[in-house]
Write a protein that holds these residues in place. Structure first.
Motif, mmCIF file in Angstrom:
data_model
loop_
_atom_site.group_PDB
_atom_site.id
_atom_site.type_symbol
_atom_site.label_atom_id
_atom_site.label_comp_id
_atom_site.label_asym_id
_atom_site.label_seq_id
_atom_site.Cartn_x
_atom_site.Cartn_y
_atom_site.Cartn_z
ATOM 1 N N SER A 23 42.437 -44.622 37.920
ATOM 2 C CA SER A 23 43.701 -45.281 37.578
ATOM 3 C C SER A 23 44.451 -45.730 38.812
ATOM 4 O O SER A 23 44.944 -46.866 38.862
ATOM 5 C CB SER A 23 44.586 -44.339 36.760
ATOM 6 O OG SER A 23 43.988 -44.052 35.529
ATOM 7 N N LEU A 24 44.556 -44.861 39.795
ATOM 8 C CA LEU A 24 45.279 -45.236 41.014
ATOM 9 C C LEU A 24 44.642 -46.451 41.682
ATOM 10 O O LEU A 24 45.345 -47.368 42.126
ATOM 11 C CB LEU A 24 45.341 -44.062 41.988
ATOM 12 C CG LEU A 24 46.190 -42.877 41.558
ATOM 13 C CD1 LEU A 24 46.244 -41.839 42.674
ATOM 14 C CD2 LEU A 24 47.585 -43.286 41.143
ATOM 15 N N LEU A 33 50.649 -51.526 35.764
ATOM 16 C CA LEU A 33 50.260 -50.408 34.919
ATOM 17 C C LEU A 33 50.757 -50.688 33.512
ATOM 18 O O LEU A 33 51.593 -51.555 33.287
ATOM 19 C CB LEU A 33 50.819 -49.087 35.454
ATOM 20 C CG LEU A 33 52.324 -48.966 35.688
ATOM 21 C CD1 LEU A 33 53.082 -48.627 34.414
ATOM 22 C CD2 LEU A 33 52.581 -47.907 36.729
ATOM 23 N N TRP A 34 50.210 -49.960 32.557
ATOM 24 C CA TRP A 34 50.572 -50.120 31.148
ATOM 25 C C TRP A 34 51.215 -48.840 30.653
ATOM 26 O O TRP A 34 50.834 -47.740 31.053
ATOM 27 C CB TRP A 34 49.320 -50.411 30.315
ATOM 28 C CG TRP A 34 48.800 -51.798 30.540
ATOM 29 C CD1 TRP A 34 47.942 -52.201 31.528
ATOM 30 C CD2 TRP A 34 49.126 -52.956 29.794
ATOM 31 N NE1 TRP A 34 47.721 -53.546 31.418
ATOM 32 C CE2 TRP A 34 48.431 -54.046 30.372
ATOM 33 C CE3 TRP A 34 49.936 -53.188 28.686
ATOM 34 C CZ2 TRP A 34 48.524 -55.329 29.874
ATOM 35 C CZ3 TRP A 34 50.028 -54.475 28.186
ATOM 36 C CH2 TRP A 34 49.321 -55.536 28.783
ATOM 37 N N ILE A 100 54.954 -37.952 35.118
ATOM 38 C CA ILE A 100 54.063 -39.074 34.817
ATOM 39 C C ILE A 100 52.716 -38.502 34.394
ATOM 40 O O ILE A 100 52.148 -37.652 35.091
ATOM 41 C CB ILE A 100 53.896 -40.000 36.042
ATOM 42 C CG1 ILE A 100 55.247 -40.575 36.443
ATOM 43 C CG2 ILE A 100 52.890 -41.104 35.741
ATOM 44 C CD1 ILE A 100 55.227 -41.329 37.755
ATOM 45 N N GLY A 101 52.219 -38.973 33.273
ATOM 46 C CA GLY A 101 50.894 -38.594 32.789
ATOM 47 C C GLY A 101 49.959 -39.764 33.022
ATOM 48 O O GLY A 101 50.050 -40.772 32.337
ATOM 49 N N VAL A 102 49.077 -39.629 34.004
ATOM 50 C CA VAL A 102 48.183 -40.730 34.372
ATOM 51 C C VAL A 102 46.917 -40.655 33.530
ATOM 52 O O VAL A 102 46.174 -39.672 33.589
ATOM 53 C CB VAL A 102 47.833 -40.688 35.877
ATOM 54 C CG1 VAL A 102 46.869 -41.821 36.246
ATOM 55 C CG2 VAL A 102 49.103 -40.783 36.722
ATOM 56 N N PHE A 103 46.700 -41.715 32.717
ATOM 57 C CA PHE A 103 45.489 -41.897 31.908
ATOM 58 C C PHE A 103 45.210 -40.693 30.998
ATOM 59 O O PHE A 103 44.114 -40.122 31.043
ATOM 60 C CB PHE A 103 44.279 -42.169 32.797
ATOM 61 C CG PHE A 103 43.125 -42.847 32.099
ATOM 62 C CD1 PHE A 103 42.797 -42.594 30.776
ATOM 63 C CD2 PHE A 103 42.329 -43.721 32.794
ATOM 64 C CE1 PHE A 103 41.712 -43.197 30.155
ATOM 65 C CE2 PHE A 103 41.234 -44.334 32.196
ATOM 66 C CZ PHE A 103 40.929 -44.070 30.884
#
Length: 106
Positions: A23-24, A33-34, A100-103
């Motif tokens: 993701s990064l 980002l979405w 923040i919750g990434v993916f």
């Protein structure tokens, strides 16, 4: 960029660390980002006592996440460039105590 079904399905089964790194890189490459939103606010997810603002590198992953939930919530998917994210979202997250919750995946 158009994602293939193979890439989508492969990433959905990866570990959180792999999804985070992916993701990064993808967000940095595209500059976007979405995230999920309702008509009048940002949407978060609850993980125990922690509220998360989920973000994904591509809309397709956000759509897969929502479609896998059985709660029937309707939401929109919005694209945000990194400058807007920094200007509009970061302060909101700090003020609301949200992480923040990434993916995330279901």
């Amino acid at each position: 960029m158009k994602l293939t079904d193979k890439e989508i399905n492969s990433m959905l089964t990866q570990s959180p660390d792999v999804r985070y790194s992916y993701s990064l890189k993808r967000i940095a490459d595209s500059g976007y980002l979405w995230y999920m939103s309702s008509d009048d606010s940002y949407m978060c997810i609850q993980a125990g006592d922690i509220r998360l603002f989920p973000v994904w590198p591509f809309k397709e992953y956000a759509e897969k996440f929502v479609s896998s939930m059985s709660n029937g919530h309707k939401c929109n998917f919005s694209k945000l460039n990194l400058e807007e994210f920094s200007d509009k979202i970061v302060d909101y997250l700090c003020e609301s105590g949200m992480s923040i919750g990434v993916f995330p995946v279901a």
